[in-house]
Motif scaffolding. Sequence first.
Motif, short mmCIF file in Angstrom:
data_model
loop_
_atom_site.label_atom_id
_atom_site.label_comp_id
_atom_site.label_asym_id
_atom_site.label_seq_id
_atom_site.Cartn_x
_atom_site.Cartn_y
_atom_site.Cartn_z
N SER A 139 0.83 -1.21 0.00
CA SER A 139 0.00 0.00 0.00
C SER A 139 0.86 1.26 0.00
O SER A 139 0.48 2.29 -0.59
N GLN A 140 2.01 1.20 0.64
CA GLN A 140 2.88 2.38 0.74
C GLN A 140 3.32 2.89 -0.63
O GLN A 140 3.56 4.09 -0.79
N TYR A 141 3.44 1.99 -1.61
CA TYR A 141 3.87 2.42 -2.94
C TYR A 141 2.85 3.34 -3.59
O TYR A 141 3.21 4.17 -4.45
N PHE A 142 1.58 3.21 -3.23
CA PHE A 142 0.52 3.93 -3.94
C PHE A 142 -0.09 5.05 -3.09
O PHE A 142 -1.12 5.60 -3.45
N GLN A 143 0.54 5.35 -1.98
CA GLN A 143 0.15 6.53 -1.21
C GLN A 143 0.89 7.75 -1.75
O GLN A 143 1.52 7.67 -2.81
N SER A 144 0.80 8.88 -1.10
CA SER A 144 1.44 10.11 -1.58
C SER A 144 2.89 9.86 -1.94
O SER A 144 3.68 9.34 -1.13
N GLN A 145 3.27 10.21 -3.18
CA GLN A 145 4.59 9.87 -3.69
C GLN A 145 5.61 10.99 -3.53
O GLN A 145 6.74 10.88 -4.01
N LYS A 146 5.24 12.09 -2.86
CA LYS A 146 6.19 13.21 -2.78
C LYS A 146 7.43 12.86 -1.95
O LYS A 146 8.46 13.50 -2.06
N TYR A 147 7.28 11.82 -1.08
CA TYR A 147 8.43 11.41 -0.27
C TYR A 147 9.19 10.24 -0.92
O TYR A 147 10.18 9.77 -0.36
N HIS A 148 8.71 9.75 -2.05
CA HIS A 148 9.35 8.63 -2.71
C HIS A 148 10.59 9.10 -3.48
O HIS A 148 10.64 10.23 -3.97
N SER A 149 11.55 8.19 -3.63
CA SER A 149 12.73 8.48 -4.44
C SER A 149 12.34 8.46 -5.92
O SER A 149 11.31 7.89 -6.30
N PRO A 150 13.16 9.07 -6.79
CA PRO A 150 12.89 9.01 -8.24
C PRO A 150 12.76 7.57 -8.74
O PRO A 150 11.93 7.28 -9.60
N LYS A 151 13.57 6.68 -8.18
CA LYS A 151 13.49 5.28 -8.59
C LYS A 151 12.11 4.69 -8.30
O LYS A 151 11.50 4.03 -9.15
N THR A 152 11.61 4.95 -7.08
CA THR A 152 10.32 4.39 -6.69
C THR A 152 9.19 4.97 -7.53
O THR A 152 8.27 4.26 -7.95
N ARG A 153 9.26 6.28 -7.81
CA ARG A 153 8.22 6.90 -8.64
C ARG A 153 8.21 6.30 -10.04
O ARG A 153 7.15 6.05 -10.62
N THR A 154 9.40 6.06 -10.59
CA THR A 154 9.50 5.44 -11.93
C THR A 154 8.97 4.02 -11.89
O THR A 154 8.25 3.57 -12.79
N LEU A 155 9.32 3.29 -10.82
CA LEU A 155 8.86 1.91 -10.68
C LEU A 155 7.34 1.85 -10.67
O LEU A 155 6.73 1.04 -11.39
N VAL A 156 6.71 2.68 -9.87
CA VAL A 156 5.25 2.65 -9.72
C VAL A 156 4.56 2.92 -11.05
O VAL A 156 3.52 2.31 -11.37
N LYS A 157 5.14 3.80 -11.89
CA LYS A 157 4.55 4.10 -13.19
C LYS A 157 4.47 2.87 -14.10
O LYS A 157 3.62 2.78 -14.98
N HIS A 158 5.40 1.92 -13.88
CA HIS A 158 5.48 0.75 -14.77
C HIS A 158 4.78 -0.48 -14.21
O HIS A 158 4.77 -1.53 -14.85
#
Length: 603
Positions: free
Chosen positions: A40-59
């Motif tokens: 669930s943490q991957y799909f909550q507010s992404q402003k604290y995520h690293s660029p890697k995690t944001r890119t990962l979630v998009k795919h």
Amino acid sequence: MSSDFDISKFPDLPGVYLMKDNSDTVIYIGKARSLKKRVSQYFQSQKYHSPKTRTLVKHIADIEYIVTQSEVEALITEASLIKKHKPRYNVRLKDDKRYPYIKITNSKYPRIYLTRRRLMDNALYFGPYTNAGAARKTLDIISRIFKVRKCKTKIDDDKTHSRPCLNYHIKRCLGPCTGAVSETVYQEELNSAIRFLKGESDELVKELEDKMYQLSLNQEYEAASVVRDQIEALKNLTQQQVAISGTDERDVISTAVDENAVYIQLFYIRNGNLVGRSQFTMDRGDDEVSIPEVLSGFIKQYYQDSPVPPEILVQYDIPEKDLIKKWLYEKSGLHVDIHVPLKGDKKRILDLAAKNAEMSMKQEQLKKDHQHPNEVLENLKTDLSLETLPYHIEGFDISNISGTDAVGSLVVFENGVPANSKYRQFNIKNVEGIDDFAMMAEVVHRRFSRILDENKPLPDLILIDGGPGQVSAAKGSLDNLNLDNIPLIGLAKQYEHIITPENKVIILSQKSDSMKLLMRIRDEAHRFAVSSHRRKRTAKLTHSALDGIPGIGESKKRALLEHFGTVDNIINASIKDLKQVEGISNNLAQKIVDYFENDDNKK
């Protein structure tokens, strides 16, 4: 394994999750104490995520999960799946290596040998050993002292071989294949070897001394002398081990980092001495991954299949250290200490490993700087005065014995390396007798006729294994197909001179990169031709040898050959052995044995 992208339905249990993209490729694998909360943490507010995690979630297109019984089991499963799938966004061990095991087979007269694969086959395994040389030495000791067999000879229940191998004659094997030793005696020696491998040398010596004394009382002096020699050898070996022993045993792990990878140096300290080292490269998955995270990933992946020491030295405190220590304890029974030394001998050996890791990194960088993929091809283009870069090279050769079962081979090299999937074998159809020139002409004509029919790209260079005659024959086939614009050369092994269709001779240094590549292609074409010819002759001999047996058709011939490997093994097989082949009944096995009792059929 479950798959459902509705995270609300994920269980609040420990496990492993596999994230996939639109092409169903696994792109990230993680573990969690609670699958539901972690994913669930991957799909909550992404402003604290690293660029890697944001890119990962998009795919992410789908997520599968595997529930485990504990967080430790999740850690093990995660590391195993990362090694299998090599996900793009995970830290991955690129240069993983298999260490050897000593294997004792599960058979009537067990065999002992070295292997790098541990199978679920009810055999007994010792290891893995980080030092293959030490493992081989251990096997040699077992052969000298206990004489357990290493050979692959199949020992039947109802018959023995009359000619034992060399090990029997030099007293390195008890010779069960000759019937010279009973199963009981052989098993006793094997049990002693197993105890030796377990490190029970002192207890073993005491038992052997009792056995020697009892044999002497029974006036079995020859058997007692054999046991006496075993005791002396074990005592000498134990004394050597004590003389070099120390107290320290640990692995030392250091790193060096550049923009491409993390280079890891692993030192093995055993009995206070540096006994070996290994080099590895870790793919970080993303620049955001820290070096401590890389070290944690390395330890989880490396120690799945490798010996666990009581102490591991690292440069940085690693995440999940307590969890990893718990896993290592469950795996090995050792309370493993993982820590960062700040001074003393341990710090010095860690710094030495770091220096070696840096040297390894610089050597890899030098290779990349000085070995461009097209450098050799550029040199070859210049040396042969070619108009284009010879990216796609095809090599041809012919193999035959007295004109029978002749085959032609085609090997393909792309960008200087073999493209094995594009290799082809040609059975000679239109040439009778011994005529290598005509055979070469046939193979080249058939190859390029098909290329033209299928509208596939032509090679940049053709290499013929042979001299002027073979080159001229190949040139004639190309001319008939109006393909005289493809560069063509021959390379005969006698002088290692390059021959052109115009009979021009090009002499290059055999140490030059261009010549090394051409010789490699020529030798590969020859190897492939010879192996193809051998397979064809073997199949022909096998089929003709089995043709006269009623009830043995093509499928059963193939099954017999795949199981036994050679015709001789089929001829010498017992009914019991033959029945192990799928499709061979007791009746058919009897027919095969009866058929080969006739000496003419054997021939």
